[in-house]
Design a protein around this motif. Structure first.
Motif, PDB file in Angstrom:
ATOM      1  N   LEU A 264       0.822  -1.213   0.000  1.00  0.00           N
ATOM      2  CA  LEU A 264       0.000   0.000   0.000  1.00  0.00           C
ATOM      3  C   LEU A 264       0.853   1.259   0.000  1.00  0.00           C
ATOM      4  O   LEU A 264       0.484   2.275  -0.584  1.00  0.00           O
TER       5      LEU A 264
ATOM      6  N   ARG B 110      -5.703   0.457  -3.664  1.00  0.00           N
ATOM      7  CA  ARG B 110      -6.393   0.125  -2.417  1.00  0.00           C
ATOM      8  C   ARG B 110      -6.532  -1.383  -2.416  1.00  0.00           C
ATOM      9  O   ARG B 110      -6.760  -1.998  -3.453  1.00  0.00           O
ATOM     10  N   ILE B 111      -6.388  -1.995  -1.254  1.00  0.00           N
ATOM     11  CA  ILE B 111      -6.490  -3.449  -1.181  1.00  0.00           C
ATOM     12  C   ILE B 111      -7.474  -3.829  -0.077  1.00  0.00           C
ATOM     13  O   ILE B 111      -7.385  -3.313   1.037  1.00  0.00           O
ATOM     14  N   HIS B 112      -8.408  -4.684  -0.418  1.00  0.00           N
ATOM     15  CA  HIS B 112      -9.252  -5.238   0.634  1.00  0.00           C
ATOM     16  C   HIS B 112      -8.957  -6.719   0.774  1.00  0.00           C
ATOM     17  O   HIS B 112      -8.927  -7.443  -0.206  1.00  0.00           O
TER      18      HIS B 112
ATOM     19  N   PHE C 201      -7.826  -2.546  -5.984  1.00  0.00           N
ATOM     20  CA  PHE C 201      -8.406  -1.451  -6.765  1.00  0.00           C
ATOM     21  C   PHE C 201      -7.273  -0.541  -7.243  1.00  0.00           C
ATOM     22  O   PHE C 201      -6.402  -0.178  -6.448  1.00  0.00           O
TER      23      PHE C 201
ATOM     24  N   ASP D  49     -14.797  -1.923   3.327  1.00  0.00           N
ATOM     25  CA  ASP D  49     -14.651  -1.513   1.922  1.00  0.00           C
ATOM     26  C   ASP D  49     -15.474  -2.401   0.997  1.00  0.00           C
ATOM     27  O   ASP D  49     -15.950  -1.944  -0.042  1.00  0.00           O
ATOM     28  N   GLU D  50     -15.629  -3.676   1.364  1.00  0.00           N
ATOM     29  CA  GLU D  50     -16.354  -4.613   0.492  1.00  0.00           C
ATOM     30  C   GLU D  50     -17.842  -4.267   0.409  1.00  0.00           C
ATOM     31  O   GLU D  50     -18.524  -4.643  -0.536  1.00  0.00           O
TER      32      GLU D  50
ATOM     33  N   ASP E 269     -13.066   0.913   5.579  1.00  0.00           N
ATOM     34  CA  ASP E 269     -12.042   0.571   6.576  1.00  0.00           C
ATOM     35  C   ASP E 269     -11.032   1.694   6.675  1.00  0.00           C
ATOM     36  O   ASP E 269      -9.891   1.577   6.199  1.00  0.00           O
TER      37      ASP E 269
ATOM     38  N   HIS F  71      -4.262  -5.055   7.982  1.00  0.00           N
ATOM     39  CA  HIS F  71      -4.015  -3.615   7.911  1.00  0.00           C
ATOM     40  C   HIS F  71      -5.306  -2.807   7.827  1.00  0.00           C
ATOM     41  O   HIS F  71      -5.351  -1.649   8.217  1.00  0.00           O
ATOM     42  N   ASP F  72      -6.350  -3.421   7.272  1.00  0.00           N
ATOM     43  CA  ASP F  72      -7.587  -2.651   7.096  1.00  0.00           C
ATOM     44  C   ASP F  72      -8.587  -2.865   8.229  1.00  0.00           C
ATOM     45  O   ASP F  72      -9.718  -2.402   8.158  1.00  0.00           O
TER      46      ASP F  72
END
Lengths: 253, 253
Positions: free
Chosen positions: A204, A210-212, A227, B10-11, B44, B74-75
């Motif tokens: 990141l 962006r990472i989920h 994303f 975020d999802e 998040d 991290h989120d």
């Protein structure tokens, strides 16, 4: 550059209905490159809706999509509440009046309803906030509305999923600019999400993404959604993770 | 006397996940007699969550249920954001540390994970806002939290549906007082919702109830949900509608 969604309905607040509309709208906006920043749900109440709309406008989103409460009954008060929030009058839309007449005449001819005349409830649906552009409802009676207000594009859509989806596809998306946004999904073969955490944190910081992440069961996989503005940036992340021993495979939902 | 729900993830904002958690929490609170006034969903992100919590507390609900973002990655930043919103420190919960140790040791013995030690991500889950009471997670690692703050009962729950549901049933509902609230569902045999509107308006003025109506397809039925403090008040409404020629039958969802 973000969007917000406001869904309206007592049935959502009582838990009788799962809000699949919000997810549908969110996925379409995300595909178009909008960051959906917040989803708000309130009941069929003029004051609650009005306050929520004013709060959202205060955050200055680029786009606000509202869904629910456009029908003919006592609890369908969305257009009134939106008009009050924007300090506009409700005015009759002549084009909508014609469409609604035709709509009920057709239902009457086909034997679905007993009376084709426009009673108070049906007539209510022909009123939109002053200056609004009507949005065609190809699946039902109530028109939607498109209003540009203080730089915010506001779309007011019905709550019935079939009507909302058709209006979103045919009337809303064509009014939004073309933007590109990539969203790719992977499954990481790793036994524990917490081992992945420091690597994701590093990715990141290094890349514009962006990472989920979410666990898909212990001992199996971690689901990752990345994303980014283009595919190349996603590829950089997957390469980064591969180099650190994390193997990814495409995740088909 | 109302409740609010805040779901985090975020999802949810990308539309990848439909927010069934919010509906589940809403239905349980409604059964208990709480009016769920608003549902908010944010991503998040510490700042987004913090701002949302502060806004909700400003409306002074009796109960706030928060769900999502308690895991090791991290989120997962919900506890930190809640602590910041309440201007409390995050402090380690000794009891939680013990439970999490036991949890990962069990997963290790059973062969689900490679390493039973508490790395940074796992250790993070043992920190709660100062003064919070930990809520037991019988289905996963992350504990929840119960905080009374300025007269608001705040419950922080995981986002994984199985963990959230168990914690809500076992840890949240027993901490809410017993109240009674009746919710009955009917199908009205009437061909058009707009003909029902004036009768519902009259019923709302006359009786101490809330009514939600929604069409179930033209030419078929209108679904009615009547909310009241007791069965008698519901019966008065059904009698009132029967007397005016509307026949109702129980609606099984």
């Amino acid at each position: 550059m973000f969007a917000e969604i406001l869904t309206i309905g007592d049935e959502l607040l009582s838990g009788n209905t799962v809000d699949s509309n919000a997810a549908f709208i969110a996925s379409k906006l995300t595909e178009r490159g909008y960051w959906v920043r917040r989803i708000t749900t309130v009941g069929d109440d003029v004051e609650e809706i009005k306050v929520a709309v004013m709060e959202i406008l205060g955050r200055k989103p680029e786009v606000l999509v509202i869904s629910g409460g456009l029908g003919p009954t006592h609890d369908d008060v969305t257009m009134l509440a939106v008009a009050e929030a924007l300090e506009r009058k409700l005015v009759q839309c002549e084009e909508c009046l014609e469409r609604i007449k035709v709509f009920y005449e057709k239902l009457y001819r086909e034997g679905y309803i007993d009376d084709p005349n426009l009673n108070e409830g049906r007539r209510k649906m022909t009123y939109l906030p002053e200056g609004a552009e009507p949005l065609e409802n190809t699946e039902g009676a109530a028109p939607g509305a498109f209003i540009e207000h203080d730089g915010v594009k506001i779309f007011v859509l019905p709550g019935m999923p079939r009507e909302m989806k058709a209006m979103l596809e045919k009337e809303v998306l064509p009014r939004l600019g073309k933007r590109k946004f990539v969203q790719r999904k992977f499954l990481a073969e790793i036994t524990d999400e917490s081992k992945l955490a420091p690597l994701l944190k590093e990715a990141l910081e290094e890349f514009n993404v962006r990472i989920h992440s979410s666990p898909k069961g212990f001992g199996k996989y971690i689901g990752l959604i990345i994303f980014a503005e283009d595919e190349k940036e996603v590829d950089k992340v997957t390469q980064f993770l591969n180099d650190r021993g994390i193997s990814l495979e495409p995740w088909k939902l």
